[in-house]
Each structure stands twice: as C-alpha cells, then as structure tokens.
Enzyme design. Structure first.
Site, PDB file in Angstrom:
ATOM      1  N   GLU A 124      23.872 -78.664   6.811  1.00  0.00           N
ATOM      2  CA  GLU A 124      23.126 -79.857   6.386  1.00  0.00           C
ATOM      3  C   GLU A 124      23.667 -81.124   7.058  1.00  0.00           C
ATOM      4  OE1 GLU A 124      20.588 -78.633   5.402  1.00  0.00           O
ATOM      5  OE2 GLU A 124      20.306 -79.120   3.291  1.00  0.00           O
TER       6      GLU A 124
ATOM      7  N   THR B 231      14.870 -85.987   7.661  1.00  0.00           N
ATOM      8  CA  THR B 231      15.666 -86.385   6.500  1.00  0.00           C
ATOM      9  C   THR B 231      16.519 -87.606   6.833  1.00  0.00           C
ATOM     10  OG1 THR B 231      15.688 -84.139   5.638  1.00  0.00           O
ATOM     11  CG2 THR B 231      17.435 -85.577   4.865  1.00  0.00           C
TER      12      THR B 231
END
Ligand code: HSE
Length: 309
Positions: free
Chosen positions: A128, A181
């Site tokens: 991530e 994101t």
C-alpha cells in the site's frame, strides 16, 4: 504443498465514517493469484493478466509485500507470483490491497504459517505504501482477516475483527474513471473542526455497536461521513444523486468506497441490494459514463484457497 491458487477479495475501506480505520471484504469480486515456492532465491512476478502492471518485483505491490515478509526469515528458496488481475487499479475497491495481501497470505501458508495475521497486515501495508505513498491498513486488514475490521491503532498496529450481521449485502458501482488514491488523499484537509469530529466518532461507535447487535437501522444511521466525503465526492460524477436514490430504494446507507470513484451501499438482504444496483445503473446510464456493478455478501473469511499443488 508447493503451489497455491487463491482468491483475494476486493474490499471497501473507510465505510463512510471510518477513514483509514474501517474496512470490509467482498465475496464476489477479487483477484486470482498463483504463488509457487521455487529453488531460486527472491521473488519474481512471472505473469500478470487482466491489467498492464509492472512485473519488476520492486515496482509491483505484491512483489514489495512478499519481499517485506521474506526479509524476516532465513530462506534458501524463493517464490514466483502469477496474478490474474480482476480488480482495476484506481477503482476504490482495494486493487493494490488484494495483490499485496494475497501474496503474503499465500507465502505464509506455503511456509507453514510462521506469521500471524497482524504480521501479514504489516507486510501487505508495504504494498500500500508503494501504491499510494501511505501504508494504510484499512483494505489489507479485511482482505486478510475477512469480514469487517477496525484498525484501532497504527502505532502499535492493533486490528480488531468486527462481527458481520448475516443479512448484510454490499452494492458497488465502479464508474470507469480512475482516481489515484494519492491524488484523493492530497486534496484532503489536515485538520478537522471539533464539531465534525464529534459527529464522526459518534458514528464510528454507532456503526460498531450496530454490527455487534445486528441493528440494521443503527448501521444505516451511522453511515455518514462529515469529514472526507464532502471533499472527495466532488471528484465522482453524480455521487449525490446515486446516494439519494440508493437510500430511497431502501439501502441502509451509501458512501464513497475507499478513495473512489466506486460508490458503495449497504443493504439488509440481497433483494434490496439488487434493487439498489438497478437504481445506481439508472443514474449512471443518464450520466453516460460506463460502469461495472457488483452485488456481494460481506465475505467473512477473506482470502480463500482455490487450488493446492
Ligand atoms: N483509507 C484509504 C483512503 C483507502 O481513503 O485514502 C484507500 O483505498
């Protein structure tokens, strides 16, 4: 056992009120991955189908997560990873998390489970970090634990699996636009007015309580986001209309899935969740943007084995 083929689920992070701390796993959407133990040391991404993503281990989220795990064991062997990428990157349903979590979960199984789920979250968070610049855990945690999860604390990492009411279904519409994101995080404010924080943590408590007591009305009342949604929803065409119409159709609540552009709704029962999907389609047909749509039970198991060799 030298090779595993697994299903690694898509996930909905934030669940409206719980930015970076709440998430849930889906049942019908996810990547398929094959992980093979080989004599050659290191990690190689040998095949990616479905999406155009980097195969270099250090540039691939599954590769980086796998390397983080291998850095903590002595090994004179390595792993090959094949990814059938069914979740589009930038969709808001945990594409990078599915690859990162799937890789470390399968490697741990092939090693005889030396690591616990919390360790695996820690390794998957490195994927991530590569994908978005921030090692958030609210997608990888539900993929690895299954069901609903709460990141109670990042330092030290403390993750709690929350009860899933059996009739809870998610509807997710994914408009075919990409929101990174990192971009969706950069537009956020870094401070929160106290009056908004009060409403937000009231909802987090309400949602957790509703999930444990199977109080669907309370779950619905708690699916409100006063902090992130007002800023991010501007990036998503017809967000307000989808939300309003979904709730009118009977959804308990509706919000942005992760960092968007996907929009999710939670409903009691598959019938309402399917009607909500029809409503969302009608709104987006008028907008004229292509979409994928999914209706899914909450996946309480997380990653699943499809084949063992
Ligand atoms: N909590 C993260 C965010 C999830 O909203 O930025 C990204 O999928």
């Amino acid at each position: 056992m030298n090779e595993l083929t697994i299903f690694s689920p898509a996930t909905i992070a934030n669940i409206s009120c719980g930015f970076d701390v709440l998430g849930l796993a889906l049942d019908t959407v996810g990547d398929e991955m094959t992980i093979r133990k080989v004599s050659q040391k290191g990690v190689r991404i040998t095949k990616i189908i479905g999406q155009n993503l980097p195969k270099e281990t250090h540039k691939n989220v599954a590769g980086v997560a796998a390397l983080a795990l291998l850095a903590e064991i002595e090994s004179n062997f390595g792993f090959e990873i094949e990814i059938d990428k069914r979740i589009k990157p930038g969709s808001g349903i945990g594409s990078s998390a599915a690859s990162s979590a799937g890789a470390v979960w399968a490697i741990n199984e092939l090693l005889g489970k030396p690591f616990n789920p919390l360790d695996l979250v820690r390794f998957a968070m490195e994927g991530e970090r590569l994908a978005s610049g921030v090692a958030h855990a609210d997608n990888v945690a539900p993929a690895l634990f299954g069901g609903f999860t709460l990141v109670r604390s990042y330092e030290p990492l403390d993750i709690i699996k929350i009860n899933t009411p059996s009739e809870l279904f998610a509807t997710v519409i994914h408009p075919q636009i990409e929101i990174k994101t990192s971009d969706a995080r950069n537009i956020l404010k870094t401070t929160v007015p106290l009056k908004d924080a009060i409403k937000q943590w009231g909802n987090v408590g309400g949602l957790i309580s509703g999930l444990y007591t199977n109080d669907y009305e309370l779950i619905g009342r708690s699916l409100e986001d006063y902090i992130i949604e007002p800023i991010r929803s501007i990036l998503i065409p017809a967000f307000d209309k989808v939300k309003e119409e979904s709730i009118n159709t009977g959804a308990l609540g509706c919000g942005i899935s992760g960092s968007g552009p996907s929009i999710f709704a939670l409903s009691k029962g598959k019938e309402i969740a399917t009607k909500v999907a029809e409503t969302m389609k009608l709104v987006y047909d008028k907008v004229g943007i292509e979409y994928d749509i999914h209706v899914s039970k909450v996946n309480t198991k997380g990653i699943k084995i499809l084949e063992i060799k």
